[in-house]
Design a protein around this motif. Structure first.
Motif, PDB file in Angstrom:
ATOM      1  N   ILE A 132       0.828  -1.204   0.000  1.00  0.00           N
ATOM      2  CA  ILE A 132       0.000   0.000   0.000  1.00  0.00           C
ATOM      3  C   ILE A 132       0.864   1.256   0.000  1.00  0.00           C
ATOM      4  CG2 ILE A 132      -1.617   1.346   1.401  1.00  0.00           C
ATOM      5  CD1 ILE A 132      -2.874  -1.303   2.244  1.00  0.00           C
ATOM      6  N   LEU A 133       1.978   1.220   0.719  1.00  0.00           N
ATOM      7  CA  LEU A 133       2.850   2.389   0.784  1.00  0.00           C
ATOM      8  C   LEU A 133       3.522   2.691  -0.548  1.00  0.00           C
ATOM      9  CD1 LEU A 133       4.535   1.911   4.277  1.00  0.00           C
ATOM     10  CD2 LEU A 133       2.559   3.316   3.667  1.00  0.00           C
ATOM     11  N   ALA A 134       3.487   1.717  -1.489  1.00  0.00           N
ATOM     12  CA  ALA A 134       4.026   1.967  -2.820  1.00  0.00           C
ATOM     13  C   ALA A 134       3.070   2.797  -3.675  1.00  0.00           C
ATOM     14  CB  ALA A 134       4.325   0.639  -3.518  1.00  0.00           C
ATOM     15  N   LEU A 135       1.819   2.911  -3.250  1.00  0.00           N
ATOM     16  CA  LEU A 135       0.806   3.629  -4.017  1.00  0.00           C
ATOM     17  C   LEU A 135       0.844   5.126  -3.711  1.00  0.00           C
ATOM     18  CD1 LEU A 135      -2.141   1.132  -3.461  1.00  0.00           C
ATOM     19  CD2 LEU A 135      -0.902   1.495  -5.598  1.00  0.00           C
ATOM     20  N   PRO A 136       0.240   5.943  -4.584  1.00  0.00           N
ATOM     21  CA  PRO A 136       0.122   7.381  -4.280  1.00  0.00           C
ATOM     22  C   PRO A 136      -0.579   7.601  -2.944  1.00  0.00           C
ATOM     23  CG  PRO A 136      -0.437   6.953  -6.568  1.00  0.00           C
ATOM     24  CD  PRO A 136      -0.266   5.608  -5.927  1.00  0.00           C
ATOM     25  N   ARG A 137      -0.282   8.715  -2.297  1.00  0.00           N
ATOM     26  CA  ARG A 137      -0.722   8.967  -0.929  1.00  0.00           C
ATOM     27  C   ARG A 137      -2.234   8.855  -0.758  1.00  0.00           C
ATOM     28  NH1 ARG A 137       1.856  11.242   3.237  1.00  0.00           N
ATOM     29  NH2 ARG A 137       3.611  11.736   1.867  1.00  0.00           N
ATOM     30  N   HIS A 138      -3.031   9.346  -1.728  1.00  0.00           N
ATOM     31  CA  HIS A 138      -4.473   9.366  -1.527  1.00  0.00           C
ATOM     32  C   HIS A 138      -5.096   7.979  -1.539  1.00  0.00           C
ATOM     33  CE1 HIS A 138      -3.708   9.828  -5.870  1.00  0.00           C
ATOM     34  NE2 HIS A 138      -4.812   9.144  -6.055  1.00  0.00           N
ATOM     35  N   TYR A 139      -4.358   6.964  -1.983  1.00  0.00           N
ATOM     36  CA  TYR A 139      -4.876   5.596  -1.955  1.00  0.00           C
ATOM     37  C   TYR A 139      -4.641   4.930  -0.596  1.00  0.00           C
ATOM     38  CZ  TYR A 139      -5.618   5.666  -6.979  1.00  0.00           C
ATOM     39  OH  TYR A 139      -6.068   5.967  -8.237  1.00  0.00           O
ATOM     40  N   ARG A 140      -3.915   5.553   0.307  1.00  0.00           N
ATOM     41  CA  ARG A 140      -3.542   4.889   1.554  1.00  0.00           C
ATOM     42  C   ARG A 140      -4.682   4.822   2.563  1.00  0.00           C
ATOM     43  NH1 ARG A 140       2.524   7.523   2.222  1.00  0.00           N
ATOM     44  NH2 ARG A 140       3.334   6.719   0.237  1.00  0.00           N
ATOM     45  N   TRP A 141      -5.776   5.498   2.288  1.00  0.00           N
ATOM     46  CA  TRP A 141      -6.999   5.288   3.056  1.00  0.00           C
ATOM     47  C   TRP A 141      -7.968   4.404   2.281  1.00  0.00           C
ATOM     48  CZ3 TRP A 141      -7.681   6.028   7.999  1.00  0.00           C
ATOM     49  CH2 TRP A 141      -6.962   7.007   8.663  1.00  0.00           C
ATOM     50  N   ILE A 142      -8.033   4.571   0.968  1.00  0.00           N
ATOM     51  CA  ILE A 142      -9.026   3.862   0.167  1.00  0.00           C
ATOM     52  C   ILE A 142      -8.796   2.353   0.198  1.00  0.00           C
ATOM     53  CG2 ILE A 142      -9.910   3.535  -2.178  1.00  0.00           C
ATOM     54  CD1 ILE A 142      -9.240   6.481  -2.698  1.00  0.00           C
ATOM     55  N   ILE A 143      -7.546   1.924  -0.004  1.00  0.00           N
ATOM     56  CA  ILE A 143      -7.264   0.489  -0.076  1.00  0.00           C
ATOM     57  C   ILE A 143      -7.517  -0.215   1.258  1.00  0.00           C
ATOM     58  CG2 ILE A 143      -5.512  -1.238  -0.575  1.00  0.00           C
ATOM     59  CD1 ILE A 143      -6.584   0.352  -3.004  1.00  0.00           C
ATOM     60  N   ALA A 145      -9.554   0.699   3.551  1.00  0.00           N
ATOM     61  CA  ALA A 145     -10.997   0.739   3.777  1.00  0.00           C
ATOM     62  C   ALA A 145     -11.709  -0.329   2.957  1.00  0.00           C
ATOM     63  CB  ALA A 145     -11.546   2.125   3.420  1.00  0.00           C
ATOM     64  N   ALA A 146     -11.284  -0.521   1.702  1.00  0.00           N
ATOM     65  CA  ALA A 146     -11.898  -1.556   0.867  1.00  0.00           C
ATOM     66  C   ALA A 146     -11.635  -2.944   1.427  1.00  0.00           C
ATOM     67  CB  ALA A 146     -11.358  -1.450  -0.559  1.00  0.00           C
ATOM     68  N   GLU A 151     -13.538  -7.783   4.705  1.00  0.00           N
ATOM     69  CA  GLU A 151     -13.257  -8.588   5.896  1.00  0.00           C
ATOM     70  C   GLU A 151     -14.408  -8.519   6.896  1.00  0.00           C
ATOM     71  OE1 GLU A 151      -8.400  -8.118   5.569  1.00  0.00           O
ATOM     72  OE2 GLU A 151      -9.507  -7.017   7.113  1.00  0.00           O
ATOM     73  N   GLU A 152     -15.022  -7.349   7.058  1.00  0.00           N
ATOM     74  CA  GLU A 152     -16.155  -7.256   7.976  1.00  0.00           C
ATOM     75  C   GLU A 152     -17.373  -7.992   7.437  1.00  0.00           C
ATOM     76  OE1 GLU A 152     -16.331  -6.175  11.116  1.00  0.00           O
ATOM     77  OE2 GLU A 152     -14.163  -6.017  10.892  1.00  0.00           O
ATOM     78  N   LEU A 153     -17.632  -7.862   6.129  1.00  0.00           N
ATOM     79  CA  LEU A 153     -18.743  -8.610   5.542  1.00  0.00           C
ATOM     80  C   LEU A 153     -18.566 -10.107   5.746  1.00  0.00           C
ATOM     81  CD1 LEU A 153     -19.281  -6.677   2.185  1.00  0.00           C
ATOM     82  CD2 LEU A 153     -20.958  -6.915   4.041  1.00  0.00           C
ATOM     83  N   PHE A 229      -8.866   1.662  12.195  1.00  0.00           N
ATOM     84  CA  PHE A 229      -7.619   1.052  12.631  1.00  0.00           C
ATOM     85  C   PHE A 229      -6.759   0.614  11.451  1.00  0.00           C
ATOM     86  CE2 PHE A 229      -9.615   1.140  16.704  1.00  0.00           C
ATOM     87  CZ  PHE A 229      -8.551   1.262  17.586  1.00  0.00           C
ATOM     88  N   ALA A 230      -7.386   0.180  10.354  1.00  0.00           N
ATOM     89  CA  ALA A 230      -6.606  -0.161   9.160  1.00  0.00           C
ATOM     90  C   ALA A 230      -5.888   1.076   8.627  1.00  0.00           C
ATOM     91  CB  ALA A 230      -7.523  -0.756   8.090  1.00  0.00           C
ATOM     92  N   GLY A 231      -6.599   2.201   8.578  1.00  0.00           N
ATOM     93  CA  GLY A 231      -5.964   3.439   8.139  1.00  0.00           C
ATOM     94  C   GLY A 231      -4.888   3.899   9.098  1.00  0.00           C
ATOM     95  N   PHE A 232      -5.120   3.701  10.400  1.00  0.00           N
ATOM     96  CA  PHE A 232      -4.119   4.105  11.392  1.00  0.00           C
ATOM     97  C   PHE A 232      -2.821   3.335  11.212  1.00  0.00           C
ATOM     98  CE2 PHE A 232      -2.128   2.883  15.439  1.00  0.00           C
ATOM     99  CZ  PHE A 232      -1.654   4.110  15.845  1.00  0.00           C
ATOM    100  N   TYR A 233      -2.907   2.011  11.048  1.00  0.00           N
ATOM    101  CA  TYR A 233      -1.693   1.217  10.910  1.00  0.00           C
ATOM    102  C   TYR A 233      -0.951   1.553   9.612  1.00  0.00           C
ATOM    103  CZ  TYR A 233      -2.344  -1.730  14.992  1.00  0.00           C
ATOM    104  OH  TYR A 233      -2.448  -2.173  16.283  1.00  0.00           O
ATOM    105  N   THR A 234      -1.693   1.830   8.554  1.00  0.00           N
ATOM    106  CA  THR A 234      -1.043   2.205   7.307  1.00  0.00           C
ATOM    107  C   THR A 234      -0.285   3.514   7.467  1.00  0.00           C
ATOM    108  OG1 THR A 234      -2.764   1.079   6.036  1.00  0.00           O
ATOM    109  CG2 THR A 234      -1.410   2.687   4.865  1.00  0.00           C
ATOM    110  N   HIS A 235      -0.892   4.499   8.112  1.00  0.00           N
ATOM    111  CA  HIS A 235      -0.233   5.795   8.267  1.00  0.00           C
ATOM    112  C   HIS A 235       0.852   5.753   9.335  1.00  0.00           C
ATOM    113  CE1 HIS A 235      -3.492   7.067   5.700  1.00  0.00           C
ATOM    114  NE2 HIS A 235      -2.887   8.223   5.556  1.00  0.00           N
TER     115      HIS A 235
END
Length: 252
Positions: A132-143, A145-146, A151-153, A229-235
């Motif tokens: 994920i960190l290889a992607l542009p910055r704005h994708y670091r929340w989207i991926i 979250a998807a 996983e929740e479903l 939490f997924a976004g937190f760990y990525t950032h």
């Protein structure tokens, strides 16, 4: 289908999802060749091309796993999602505070046992986070979250609510969904520190998310908790800097 039989099916489907996602690309040389081929076809850098490929593969396999499990239960996708009420926001706030406190405690215990451990650097080297960190910055929340959505479903939706719909007690359904979720997260790491941090976080998210789902009748509060939490760990990993991420960027 009986509840025990469905629990076994859930374990097989989750194991198949993760095996198909990871095993073919465990070899670094194969990952590198795949990345170069994808880069040649897309015009993107190898890092970005492989990260997009890995994300699409993970989500596609997750969708197949979800479809297979829902076919064995009387539940529909709408029933998994549920409908939030005004009390949902308060429940979510309490869940975020409780989950954060539990995770801080677990990491504090790790630092007490080994004060020299580099938790942000270790998390940055987790294969899916490094991609994920290889992607542009704005994708670091989207991926993240998807991924959290699927996983929740699957875990809080198809597994937890599915077992309940088939007659399982809540305690058993919560234990099965949490264990499968935590095992799935630990299966995607490569060091003991990574396994400890993501394992304890996954157990906390699984238990609190399961309680939220049972209390509100749907996965939306658990999904919001998981996404945060997924976004937190990525950032957190991004803050560790290129020093930690560059050597393993093509891992998935």
């Amino acid at each position: 289908m009986s509840a025990p039989g469905y629990a076994g099916l859930c374990a097989v489907v989750v194991a198949g999802w993760l095996a198909l996602y990871r095993v073919p690309f465990n070899d670094p040389a194969r990952r590198r060749r795949t990345a170069l081929r994808l880069a040649g076809r897309t015009g993107q850098s190898p890092d970005v091309a492989y990260a997009v490929f890995g994300t699409v593969l993970y989500l596609a396999l997750g969708a197949l796993a979800l479809t297979a499990l829902l076919a064995a239960t009387p539940l529909s996708l709408d029933q998994l999602v549920g409908r939030p009420t005004p009390a949902t926001a308060l429940a979510l706030l309490l869940a975020v505070l409780g989950t954060s406190s539990a995770n801080i405690l677990c990491v504090s215990l790790l630092y007490r046992a080994n004060p020299r451990v580099d938790v942000p650097g270790e998390i940055a080297r987790v294969q899916w986070i490094a991609s994920i960190l290889a992607l542009p910055r704005h994708y670091r929340w989207i991926i993240p979250a998807a991924a959290a959505l699927f996983e929740e479903l699957l875990f809080r939706g198809a597994v937890l609510l599915g077992l309940g719909a088939l007659g399982s007690g809540f305690g058993v359904a919560l234990a099965v969904s949490t264990c499968l979720f935590a095992a799935g997260q630990v299966a995607l790491v490569s060091t003991p520190v990574q396994a400890y941090v993501l394992g304890t976080s996954s157990v906390t998210l699984g238990v609190v998310g399961g309680l939220l789902t049972a209390a509100t009748g749907g996965i939306l509060p658990a999904l919001a908790l998981h996404m945060s939490f997924a976004g937190f760990y990525t950032h957190l990993s991004a803050s560790a800097g290129a020093r930690a991420t560059t050597p393993r960027r093509l891992s998935l």
